[in-house]
Design a protein around this motif. Structure first.
Motif, PDB file in Angstrom:
ATOM      1  N   CYS A 295       3.567  -3.546   1.218  1.00 21.23           N
ATOM      2  CA  CYS A 295       3.224  -4.126   2.339  1.00 21.23           C
ATOM      3  C   CYS A 295       4.198  -4.006   2.949  1.00 21.23           C
ATOM      4  CB  CYS A 295       2.332  -5.066   2.444  1.00 21.23           C
ATOM      5  SG  CYS A 295       0.884  -4.904   1.653  1.00 21.23           S
ATOM      6  N   GLU A 296       5.636  -4.885   2.444  1.00 23.80           N
ATOM      7  CA  GLU A 296       6.599  -5.043   2.734  1.00 23.80           C
ATOM      8  C   GLU A 296       7.109  -4.125   3.134  1.00 23.80           C
ATOM      9  OE1 GLU A 296       8.380  -7.984   0.604  1.00 23.80           O
ATOM     10  OE2 GLU A 296       6.743  -9.155   0.864  1.00 23.80           O
ATOM     11  N   GLN A 297       7.149  -2.534   2.661  1.00 25.72           N
ATOM     12  CA  GLN A 297       8.466  -1.640   3.383  1.00 25.72           C
ATOM     13  C   GLN A 297       8.391  -1.800   4.109  1.00 25.72           C
ATOM     14  OE1 GLN A 297       6.550   1.817   1.768  1.00 25.72           O
ATOM     15  NE2 GLN A 297       7.318   0.778  -0.729  1.00 25.72           N
ATOM     16  N   THR A 298       9.586  -1.311   4.805  1.00 32.25           N
ATOM     17  CA  THR A 298      10.172  -0.791   5.895  1.00 32.25           C
ATOM     18  C   THR A 298       8.830  -0.007   6.840  1.00 32.25           C
ATOM     19  OG1 THR A 298      12.330  -1.274   5.663  1.00 32.25           O
ATOM     20  CG2 THR A 298      11.866   0.354   7.586  1.00 32.25           C
ATOM     21  N   GLU A 299       8.379   1.048   5.666  1.00 27.17           N
ATOM     22  CA  GLU A 299       7.233   1.872   6.884  1.00 27.17           C
ATOM     23  C   GLU A 299       6.143   1.420   6.687  1.00 27.17           C
ATOM     24  OE1 GLU A 299       6.442   6.711   7.370  1.00 27.17           O
ATOM     25  OE2 GLU A 299       8.130   6.104   6.204  1.00 27.17           O
ATOM     26  N   ALA A 300       4.930   1.208   7.810  1.00 22.00           N
ATOM     27  CA  ALA A 300       4.295   1.094   8.123  1.00 22.00           C
ATOM     28  C   ALA A 300       3.023   1.380   7.158  1.00 22.00           C
ATOM     29  CB  ALA A 300       3.314   0.631   8.914  1.00 22.00           C
ATOM     30  N   VAL A 301       2.729   1.303   5.928  1.00 21.32           N
ATOM     31  CA  VAL A 301       1.264   1.812   5.282  1.00 21.32           C
ATOM     32  C   VAL A 301      -0.130   1.858   5.907  1.00 21.32           C
ATOM     33  CG1 VAL A 301       2.683   1.887   3.034  1.00 21.32           C
ATOM     34  CG2 VAL A 301       1.432  -0.026   3.503  1.00 21.32           C
ATOM     35  N   CYS A 302      -0.302   0.907   6.462  1.00 16.77           N
ATOM     36  CA  CYS A 302      -1.913   0.646   7.282  1.00 16.77           C
ATOM     37  C   CYS A 302      -1.298   1.106   8.224  1.00 16.77           C
ATOM     38  CB  CYS A 302      -2.317  -0.639   6.509  1.00 16.77           C
ATOM     39  SG  CYS A 302      -2.604  -0.811   5.063  1.00 16.77           S
ATOM     40  N   THR A 303      -1.351   2.057   9.044  1.00 13.13           N
ATOM     41  CA  THR A 303      -1.573   2.521  10.129  1.00 13.13           C
ATOM     42  C   THR A 303      -2.482   2.676  10.913  1.00 13.13           C
ATOM     43  OG1 THR A 303      -1.968   4.717   9.444  1.00 13.13           O
ATOM     44  CG2 THR A 303      -0.042   4.469   9.202  1.00 13.13           C
ATOM     45  N   GLN A 304      -3.717   2.439  10.927  1.00 14.72           N
ATOM     46  CA  GLN A 304      -4.759   2.578  12.000  1.00 14.72           C
ATOM     47  C   GLN A 304      -4.913   1.169  12.794  1.00 14.72           C
ATOM     48  OE1 GLN A 304      -9.003   2.883  10.574  1.00 14.72           O
ATOM     49  NE2 GLN A 304      -7.902   5.185   9.265  1.00 14.72           N
ATOM     50  N   GLU A 305      -5.310   0.879  14.288  1.00 18.41           N
ATOM     51  CA  GLU A 305      -4.819  -0.091  14.792  1.00 18.41           C
ATOM     52  C   GLU A 305      -6.042  -1.270  14.273  1.00 18.41           C
ATOM     53  OE1 GLU A 305      -5.676  -1.262  19.708  1.00 18.41           O
ATOM     54  OE2 GLU A 305      -6.190   0.742  19.137  1.00 18.41           O
ATOM     55  N   HIS A 306      -5.609  -2.530  14.541  1.00 15.73           N
ATOM     56  CA  HIS A 306      -6.101  -3.362  14.636  1.00 15.73           C
ATOM     57  C   HIS A 306      -6.464  -3.905  12.528  1.00 15.73           C
ATOM     58  CE1 HIS A 306      -6.590  -4.276  18.104  1.00 15.73           C
ATOM     59  NE2 HIS A 306      -7.809  -3.073  18.213  1.00 15.73           N
ATOM     60  N   GLY A 314      -0.055  -2.880  -8.110  1.00 12.32           N
ATOM     61  CA  GLY A 314       0.666  -1.371  -8.413  1.00 12.32           C
ATOM     62  C   GLY A 314       0.171  -0.453  -7.602  1.00 12.32           C
ATOM     63  N   SER A 315      -0.467  -1.447  -6.306  1.00 12.20           N
ATOM     64  CA  SER A 315      -1.526  -0.630  -5.185  1.00 12.20           C
ATOM     65  C   SER A 315      -1.211  -1.391  -3.657  1.00 12.20           C
ATOM     66  CB  SER A 315      -2.425  -0.465  -6.151  1.00 12.20           C
ATOM     67  OG  SER A 315      -2.388   0.789  -4.475  1.00 12.20           O
ATOM     68  N   TYR A 316      -2.154  -0.746  -3.262  1.00  9.78           N
ATOM     69  CA  TYR A 316      -2.312  -1.776  -2.371  1.00  9.78           C
ATOM     70  C   TYR A 316      -3.508  -1.163  -1.049  1.00  9.78           C
ATOM     71  CZ  TYR A 316      -1.190   1.998   0.873  1.00  9.78           C
ATOM     72  OH  TYR A 316      -0.957   3.332   0.887  1.00  9.78           O
ATOM     73  N   LYS A 317      -4.761  -2.854  -0.410  1.00 13.99           N
ATOM     74  CA  LYS A 317      -5.312  -1.634   0.381  1.00 13.99           C
ATOM     75  C   LYS A 317      -5.742  -2.290   1.534  1.00 13.99           C
ATOM     76  CE  LYS A 317      -8.307  -5.904  -0.729  1.00 13.99           C
ATOM     77  NZ  LYS A 317      -9.120  -6.443  -1.714  1.00 13.99           N
ATOM     78  N   CYS A 318      -5.830  -1.567   2.443  1.00 16.52           N
ATOM     79  CA  CYS A 318      -5.800  -1.592   4.130  1.00 16.52           C
ATOM     80  C   CYS A 318      -6.707  -2.339   4.643  1.00 16.52           C
ATOM     81  CB  CYS A 318      -5.117  -0.609   4.985  1.00 16.52           C
ATOM     82  SG  CYS A 318      -3.744   0.415   4.299  1.00 16.52           S
ATOM     83  N   GLN A 319      -7.558  -3.041   5.161  1.00 13.55           N
ATOM     84  CA  GLN A 319      -8.956  -4.005   5.306  1.00 13.55           C
ATOM     85  C   GLN A 319      -8.284  -4.389   7.271  1.00 13.55           C
ATOM     86  OE1 GLN A 319      -8.678  -7.163   2.350  1.00 13.55           O
ATOM     87  NE2 GLN A 319      -8.194  -8.565   4.097  1.00 13.55           N
ATOM     88  N   CYS A 320      -9.404  -4.133   7.651  1.00 18.20           N
ATOM     89  CA  CYS A 320      -9.781  -4.717   8.901  1.00 18.20           C
ATOM     90  C   CYS A 320      -9.156  -6.341   9.183  1.00 18.20           C
ATOM     91  CB  CYS A 320     -10.902  -4.844   9.367  1.00 18.20           C
ATOM     92  SG  CYS A 320     -11.388  -2.655   9.485  1.00 18.20           S
ATOM     93  N   ALA A 321      -8.216  -6.377   9.982  1.00 18.15           N
ATOM     94  CA  ALA A 321      -7.407  -7.298  10.378  1.00 18.15           C
ATOM     95  C   ALA A 321      -8.904  -8.287  10.724  1.00 18.15           C
ATOM     96  CB  ALA A 321      -6.713  -8.247  11.680  1.00 18.15           C
ATOM     97  N   SER A 322      -8.760  -9.798  10.841  1.00 16.38           N
ATOM     98  CA  SER A 322      -9.940 -11.056  11.012  1.00 16.38           C
ATOM     99  C   SER A 322     -10.204 -11.261  12.454  1.00 16.38           C
ATOM    100  CB  SER A 322      -9.955 -12.654  10.697  1.00 16.38           C
ATOM    101  OG  SER A 322     -10.194 -13.683  11.701  1.00 16.38           O
ATOM    102  N   GLY A 323     -12.015 -10.560  12.459  1.00 17.75           N
ATOM    103  CA  GLY A 323     -12.368 -10.826  13.790  1.00 17.75           C
ATOM    104  C   GLY A 323     -12.977  -9.439  14.153  1.00 17.75           C
TER     105      GLY A 323
END
Length: 363
Positions: A295-306, A314-323
């Motif tokens: 999540c701190e890398q220069t290039e974003a790994v979660c690219t969808q809006e919001h 060992g990994s990461y996950k993308c989730q919808c922001a609050s609201g």
């Protein structure tokens, strides 16, 4: 008529003989029961040592009734506690031979203080002296003083059963328990005594107690140039004996394989500091595999809006922001809850408790 009577008599004799001898197990059980009875008698004797008749004038009672110490009342108290109520064999033996306890108590106790020997061995003959066995109490192999020459157990020892054969202790073998078993050597031996000691762990056969006394090396060991059995390091073999995701640990005469740390892709030992390479999602930092924060890398790994990124081990996950909530793979804004909505009509029509009381008073 005479022949018929003879046949019946023979069958009766055979039946009585079969009951009288019983099985070896039954004979041993009789001795065990008798031994337990005499042990319980001795416990009862100790338990009642400081008791009396329980009346108000002990001195008068003992003068008129004889001493409690040698009284029939004390004997009865002891005998009543010899068996558990559920132990049929014990209760049957006590009931069958109750008169013997009275005889011993009043007439034999002073001359024969050992109740087990007098009752179980000499009187009802269900046991034998230690070191003897069988119906005639024959001496065990090696003699009654040292059955099996002190290196084993004599079958039927102390009972009227068994065959007198020896079951040797660890390290000994043979009919007389004088021979040394495999992986043991004889330190001292004569016709009546044998002392066997264990070989060095590296030996299958030996003449002494060190690795240099081996006549044959055990699996996992090999002979060196000096004739001593030394451990084989299986972990140093090429290829190694363990899988890629395991590390090898050498032990005396063998080895073991253990699973690498989850942060490793191959390893030389336990923990993230012994990784041969790091697993995906981890990176080497000063010799230790540590989690990469995607999540701190220069290039974003979660690219969808919001969307927002959450780091995991060992990994990461993308989730919808609050609201926002996920709908058909997209993060869609959720409607806000409206607190100003009117109460349902059904609720408005129900009067509260105060209103109901007021209406009741008006009536």
């Amino acid at each position: 008529m005479l022949l018929s009577e003879t046949v019946n008599l023979l069958f009766s004799l055979l039946f009585m003989l079969s009951i009288g001898h019983g099985t070896t197990k039954d004979v041993k059980a009789l001795c065990s029961t008798c031994k337990q009875i005499t042990e319980n008698f001795n416990k009862g004797f100790e338990r009642t040592a400081n008791k009396n008749f329980g009346g108000g004038n002990t001195a008068w009672e003992e003068r008129k009734l004889s001493k409690y110490e040698t009284s029939e009342i004390r004997l009865v108290e002891i005998v009543e506690g010899l068996c558990d109520s559920s132990n049929f064999e014990c209760n049957h033996m006590v009931e069958e031979h109750e008169e013997h306890f009275e005889t011993w108590w009043f007439k034999r106790k002073a001359k024969y203080p050992d109740l087990h020997h007098w009752f179980c061995i000499e009187t009802i003959k269900v046991c034998c002296p230690k070191g003897t066995f069988g119906p005639d109490c024959n001496s065990c192999v090696g003699g009654s003083e040292r059955p099996c020459h002190g290196n084993g157990r004599c079958d039927g020892d102390g009972t009227r059963g068994g065959n007198g054969k020896c079951s040797c202790d660890g390290g000994y073998e043979g009919e007389f328990c004088l021979d040394c078993a495999e992986r043991y050597f004889s330190e001292e031996r004569n016709d009546t005594f044998s002392l066997c000691k264990e070989c060095h762990p590296s030996c299958t056969k030996c003449s002494g107690g060190t690795a240099q006394d081996c006549e044959e090396c055990k699996d996992g060991w090999e002979e060196d140039q000096e004739g001593s059995c030394i451990d084989i390091d299986e972990c140093s073999k090429d290829p190694p004996p363990c899988d890629n995701a395991e590390y090898c640990l050498n032990t005396d005469g063998s080895y073991s394989c253990s699973v690498c740390d989850s942060r490793c892709s191959g390893c030389k030992g336990p923990g993230p500091g012994n990784c041969s390479a790091c697993s995906e999602g981890y990176a080497d930092e000063e010799g230790t595999c540590k989690d990469v924060n995607e999540c701190e890398q220069t290039e974003a790994v979660c690219t969808q809006e919001h969307q927002e990124c959450v780091n995991t081990r060992g990994s990461y996950k993308c989730q919808c922001a609050s609201g926002f909530g996920e709908q058909e793979g997209l993060c869609v804004q959720q409607p806000e809850a409206d607190d100003s909505q009117e109460q349902p009509e059904s609720d408005a029509e129900v009067p509260n408790a105060a209103q109901q009381l007021a209406e009741h008073d008006d009536l």
